[in-house]
Design an enzyme around this catalytic site. Structure first.
Site, mmCIF file in Angstrom:
data_model
loop_
_atom_site.group_PDB
_atom_site.id
_atom_site.type_symbol
_atom_site.label_atom_id
_atom_site.label_comp_id
_atom_site.label_asym_id
_atom_site.label_seq_id
_atom_site.Cartn_x
_atom_site.Cartn_y
_atom_site.Cartn_z
ATOM 1 N N PRO A 41 -7.264 2.560 9.211
ATOM 2 C CA PRO A 41 -7.073 3.985 8.952
ATOM 3 C C PRO A 41 -5.750 4.280 8.258
ATOM 4 C CG PRO A 41 -6.574 3.492 11.232
ATOM 5 C CD PRO A 41 -7.059 2.211 10.626
ATOM 6 N N ASP A 80 -5.546 7.712 10.798
ATOM 7 C CA ASP A 80 -4.515 7.425 11.773
ATOM 8 C C ASP A 80 -3.655 8.686 11.850
ATOM 9 O OD1 ASP A 80 -3.235 5.835 13.533
ATOM 10 O OD2 ASP A 80 -2.129 4.671 12.051
ATOM 11 N N TRP A 511 0.429 1.986 16.973
ATOM 12 C CA TRP A 511 -0.321 0.800 16.548
ATOM 13 C C TRP A 511 -1.386 0.413 17.564
ATOM 14 C CZ3 TRP A 511 -0.006 -0.740 11.689
ATOM 15 C CH2 TRP A 511 1.121 -0.352 10.976
ATOM 16 N N GLN A 547 0.515 -6.016 7.279
ATOM 17 C CA GLN A 547 -0.255 -5.726 8.492
ATOM 18 C C GLN A 547 -0.397 -6.940 9.407
ATOM 19 O OE1 GLN A 547 -0.878 -2.769 9.386
ATOM 20 N NE2 GLN A 547 -0.354 -1.761 7.474
ATOM 21 N N TRP A 551 -1.536 -3.904 11.849
ATOM 22 C CA TRP A 551 -2.918 -3.715 12.271
ATOM 23 C C TRP A 551 -3.634 -5.022 12.614
ATOM 24 C CZ3 TRP A 551 -7.935 -3.196 9.342
ATOM 25 C CH2 TRP A 551 -8.881 -2.497 10.087
ATOM 26 N N LYS A 584 9.740 -4.648 -6.397
ATOM 27 C CA LYS A 584 8.880 -3.833 -5.546
ATOM 28 C C LYS A 584 8.843 -2.399 -6.073
ATOM 29 C CE LYS A 584 7.878 -4.446 -0.718
ATOM 30 N NZ LYS A 584 8.317 -4.468 0.660
ATOM 31 N N LYS A 587 9.384 4.874 -4.880
ATOM 32 C CA LYS A 587 9.603 6.187 -5.472
ATOM 33 C C LYS A 587 11.053 6.346 -5.884
ATOM 34 C CE LYS A 587 6.389 8.927 -2.999
ATOM 35 N NZ LYS A 587 6.385 9.791 -1.823
#
Ligand code: ZN
Ligand code: ZN
Length: 1024
Positions: A41, A80, A511, A547, A551, A584, A587
């Site tokens: 999610p 989530d 989590w 993750q 997750w 990487k 913004k």
């Protein structure tokens, strides 16, 4: 106006929605084997970025491919919705900071704001998901904030509590002073940053000595005001050393490093003999009953520092344990916001991590500073608010994951990982080093920890359902109780001791929510047990590599604790998306690509293709706008051009694939069909092994062959009038190829594939079955031959490029010499080669000596050491070597020479570099399988024909400009100088063969258009 990618994709999407194509692709597979997919999610309170585009593209790819392969693939979306990220957004929105101000604002109001904020960008997410072509059921998603979802999570926690794995402990945990909550070790692992800090060696005066000090070392000077003990290693040796007027105690092995020079060793002391000695700490902010003594600890080493370590029980796991074990006092001089408490009078209220320099100054003023040093290290920062974390001893709730460590490791061994090294590498290591899961958060917006505690007798109760909560409650529970703070906190349970139990105030780690989704998405075990059984465990989960600590970990931990089983069979772990320089994307750096903008400019198909085809998704991926623009021009547009070509002529000829079957296949037809089936085979093999990139590469090669070879070579077959056997074959072949190709590409580029397939077959490509190769149609010999033909053409083209002779200019002769005898059997492709490279004659030869000059040169690296002094002489001999000897060397690979001295010299292939140059009037091309020699002399006759071909090209481009129907026969008026006119008349048959014309007139017309054909001016008028 030509339709843009955006417009085409919008049109396809609209049709999908009208026809319910996604739903149909699932219903279509009812009763078939299930392929279980779990959606990790996202949180909808931030905007999607390029990484999300990759994740969602691959998820969609796998689901579409498996569906077309015959499986039923349900795709339930999820959101989530809990946790710190949401709270921090709301803090910003309300312009408040910290827990005091939240309490002041009111918890209930704050919770309501959080709930509203959760779906701030839901619409953008939905738009993005649809625009990308990610099919996922967003009408019936699981949402972690609902009572149903929370009730399932409670059920899991209750089971864990029942097993004795959910406990309250006092220990040192990573703590964010801004968020005022502790974090789990897997959250910490997500936020390391390289920083520069100061380490300090301070002087701890021995009790009753005026000038004798322990040199105690620490990497966190700000913890010195809370010093309780010093630690030595009992097994190491220490020394008393005199330097100047002072005496220091430190590890024997570190004396030179620490004191450098001008010191005198007075005495060697065993570490164990230092234990128990008292000292005066550098600061006197805390008074202790038990402490300020030396104690022994195995974790002290002589790899850095002084071999004596300063201990503060509140901020280090080792410190805490050894101080606790020795029954020394526990002190803490830092408050919950990470500031010094009142007792540290000079620095009270300041953030401790900002005080290292102050502490050092204060040490220095007291003559307690021995040395300070800058050092670079990786320090954990809060993964959400970016504050540096502190290690902090506190009460908290833990899940004893270490009790199921072996079960989790065993489950992991059964999982198929992509890339495979993750299993025992990054993920396996993380499991090996796991600690108990710090599950409680002293925050507001999350699943409330469902543990009620009796303050009187200490009993705990963890209700496993809302029903049980009602049963245990001391008072009536509201019918519409919302399972969030502050509402659940009002519920008190009746304790068996007669008093009331209250809920512990924490919410849980967010989590744990997402890790519970296999169960909670179906409100298991309260509802839909059949559905759950069908959808557990997952065949695949797909997310970014970060993750492994998020997750992927929480899914495995929750499921192992709850069921003992792994929740997934397969994990696709995706690399990061980097910019074109390998940085990487972020913004703040301004190098982040906005996936929505890319879709608007190039289309989702191009973006998806670029993400899937460019490089393996398991590795970090350099990515730029250029990659997407190339995917559009080289793949999507090329495919569309072929398709447009097909539809244009199919319309003219009213081609009907069901009626106009068969025809007479040409070699080219058999070749493209063979290639198609080979490519189908390659792609299916690749995709079954989850090698999406290799599949894409096979398709890329095929699209190029189809467009630049098959269609280009077949063009004229479509021009003839009426439906001939040859034309029928060309049509049916191209129809077959485009149909299968659109199916092959459907999981990659769902929009353009759908558009093409639907128009050809009149049904959605996404409910069709993925193509299977037809082995009987694969002709490897034919494919190899055609490859050879293409190599010859390519070599000849580059030879032309080097000499600067355009392809339009016919040349007399091409000699082709295969380096391998098997390839010499290409005679029946001569017409194609001749036409493609525009030569009059073509000969396959074994021998090329008369067209080439050979140069034999010494390979000095090899021959130098072998020949020694004779090197120069041999070099001279080789330069003057006659052709016969050179030829003999080429054939035999050996050369025997005699030096002036009469000494024989034997040279082999390794000693000699063979260089070839073409003789005058020829151009040379050398490839892996062929050498070609192109005759470059342009005779008068050839020059004339070249001009005529240039003229033809000019007429063709003029026709295009006028947008005339391709099959329209026109009358051509030409005005040019008399010589060129003569030439055009002489080559009339060539002109007529290449231009669709009724008649040619050499006369002036008004409104003629002028063209330049080489150095001649030609005026044209086309009458349609
Ligand atoms: Zn934080
Ligand atoms: Zn009680």
């Amino acid at each position: 106006m030509k339709e843009t990618s955006m417009e085409r994709e919008g049109r396809v999407r609209k049709k999908w929605e009208e026809d319910g194509t996604f739903q149909r692709s699932i219903a279509n597979r009812e009763g078939r084997e299930t392929y279980v997919f779990y959606e990790g999610p996202p949180t909808a309170n931030g905007l999607p970025h390029a990484g999300h585009a990759l994740g969602r593209t691959i998820k969609d790819f796998v689901a579409r491919y498996k569906t077309m392969s015959g499986y039923q693939v349900l795709r339930k979306a999820g959101w989530d919705t809990h946790g710190l990220p949401v709270e921090l957004e709301v803090e910003k929105l309300l312009n408040i900071r910290g827990k005091d101000q939240i309490e002041e604002y009111g918890v209930e109001n704050f919770i309501q704001k959080c709930k509203e904020s959760v779906f701030t960008y839901e619409n953008e997410w939905k738009q993005f998901t649809k625009a990308l072509g990610y099919w996922v059921d967003m009408d019936d998603p699981y949402v972690t904030l609902t009572n149903d979802y929370i009730e399932s999570v409670w059920n899991i926690l209750s089971t864990i509590h029942e097993k004795g794995y959910l406990y309250k402990g006092h220990r040192v945990v990573p703590y964010c002073p801004h968020c005022e909550t502790s974090l789990s070790s897997h959250e910490v692992a997500q936020g390391y940053k390289d920083v520069s800090d100061l380490s300090v060696t301070a002087k701890f005066r021995l009790m009753d000595k005026t000038n004798e000090y322990f040199l105690g070392w620490t990497t966190t000077p700000w913890t010195l005001p809370g010093n309780v003990a010093l630690a030595v290693n009992p097994k190491m040796n220490y020394v008393r050393v005199k330097q100047g007027t002072e005496i220091y105690i430190l590890a024997e092995s570190l004396v030179t490093t620490v004191l450098q020079e001008d010191y005198e060793i007075l005495e060697v002391v065993a570490g164990k003999d230092l234990i128990g000695l008292s000292y005066e700490p550098p600061f006197d902010y805390v008074a202790v009953k038990n402490g300020h003594k030396v104690l022994g600890a195995d974790f002290v080493t002589d790899s850095s520092g002084t071999g004596i370590v300063h201990l503060n029980p509140a901020h280090g796991e080792d410190d805490y344990k050894v101080i606790h074990d020795n029954n020394f006092d526990y002190v803490n001089v830092v408050d919950s916001k990470g500031r010094y408490k009142e007792m540290v009078s000079l620095l009270a209220g300041k953030f401790v991590k900002d005080c290292d320099v102050d502490i050092i100054k204060m040490l220095s003023q007291k003559n307690r500073l021995f040395a300070k040093q800058k050092y670079e290290h990786s320090y954990p920062h809060c993964w959400r608010c970016d504050s540096p974390l502190l290690y902090y001893a506190m009460e908290g709730w833990f899940i004893k994951t270490t009790a199921v460590k072996e079960a989790m490791q065993a489950n992991n061994q059964e999982v198929e990982w992509f890339p495979s090294h993750m299993k025992d590498g990054r993920f396996g290591n993380f499991l090996n080093n796991m600690v108990d899961w710090n599950i409680g958060r002293n925050r507001y917006w999350g699943t409330p920890l469902n543990v009620w505690v009796c303050k009187t007798c200490g009993k705990e109760k963890a209700p496993s359902s809302i029903k049980e909560l009602r049963k245990l409650s001391a008072a009536e529970v509201p019918a519409d109780l919302e399972l969030h703070k502050p509402y659940v906190d009002k519920v008190q349970l009746a304790c068996s001791c007669g008093r009331r139990m209250e809920r512990t105030s924490e919410v849980i780690d967010v989590w744990f929510d997402s890790g519970s989704m296999p169960f909670a998405q179906y409100h298991y075990p309260f509802e839909k047990k059949d559905m759950f059984n069908k959808q557990f465990p997952a065949d695949v989960v797909i997310e970014g590599v970060d993750q492994t600590r998020g997750w992927f970990y929480s899914l495995l931990a929750v499921s192992t604790l709850y069921t003992g089983q792994s929740p997934y069979k397969r994990v696709l772990s995706l690399g990061h998306i980097l910019d074109e320089d390998g940085q990487k994307m972020s913004k703040s750096k301004g190098n982040a690509l906005n996936p929505t903008e890319l879709i608007q400019e190039f289309g989702a198909d191009a973006l998806r293709w670029a993400l899937l085809a460019d490089s393996s998704p398991w590795n970090n991926k350099r990515f730029s706008k250029k990659t997407v623009s190339q995917a559009k021009s080289k793949v999507i547009d090329t495919l569309l051009n072929v398709y447009t070509f097909y539809t244009m002529y199919a319309e003219i000829d009213q081609f009907d694939p069901s009626r106009d079957v068969g025809g007479v296949q040409t070699t080219l037809d058999r070749w493209i069909v063979s290639r198609l089936n080979t490519v189908v085979k390659e792609v299916v093999q690749s995709l079954d092994a989850y090698d999406i990139t290799r599949g894409a590469r096979s398709i890329t090669v095929f699209i190029d062959e189809l467009s630049n070879w098959y269609v280009r070579r077949s063009r004229q077959r479509f021009w003839s009038s009426g439906m001939t056997d040859d034309k029928r074959s060309a049509f049916s072949t191209l129809y077959e190829v485009l149909t299968k190709l659109s199916q092959l590409m459907a999981p990659y580029t769902p929009f353009v594939s759908e558009d093409i397939y639907t128009n050809l077959v009149n049904d959605s490509v996404h409910v069709s079955d993925y193509p299977k190769p037809e082995e009987s149609l694969i002709d490897i010999q034919l494919e190899n031959d055609m490859n050879a033909v293409l190599e010859i053409i390519e070599l000849t083209r580059s030879a032309r490029n080097i000499t600067g002779i355009k392809t339009k200019q016919p040349l007399a002769n091409l000699a082709v010499i295969p380096t391998d005898a098997i390839l010499s059997n290409l005679h029946h492709y001569s017409p194609i080669i001749k036409e493609e490279v525009n030569v009059k004659g073509l000969e396959f030869r074994k021998d090329f000596r008369d067209l080439l000059q050979l140069h034999l040169k010494l390979n000095f690296a090899v021959a130098g050491p072998k020949l020694g002094k004779s090197l120069g002489e041999v070099k001279n001999i080789l330069e003057k070597l006659d052709d016969q000897l050179k030829a003999r060397f080429v054939e035999g690979g050996e050369l025997q020479l005699t030096l002036q001295s009469g000494e024989p010299v034997n040279l082999t292939k390794e000693d000699i570099l063979l260089e070839k140059t073409a003789k005058d009037g020829y151009a040379l091309g050398e490839g892996t399988n062929f050498i070609i020699l192109l005759e470059t002399t342009v005779t008068k006759e050839l020059k004339e024909e070249g001009l005529v071909r240039e003229f033809i090209r000019a007429v063709q481009s003029y026709r295009k400009e006028l947008n005339l129907p391709v099959d329209l026969r026109v009358v051509l008026y030409i005005q040019t100088d008399s010589w060129l006119q003569e030439v055009l008349v002489k080559f009339a048959p060539l002109v007529e063969r290449n231009l669709i014309i009724k008649a040619v007139h050499f006369e002036h017309k008004p409104m003629m258009r002028s063209f330049q054909v080489e150095e001649y001016e030609v005026k044209l008028y086309i009458q349609s």
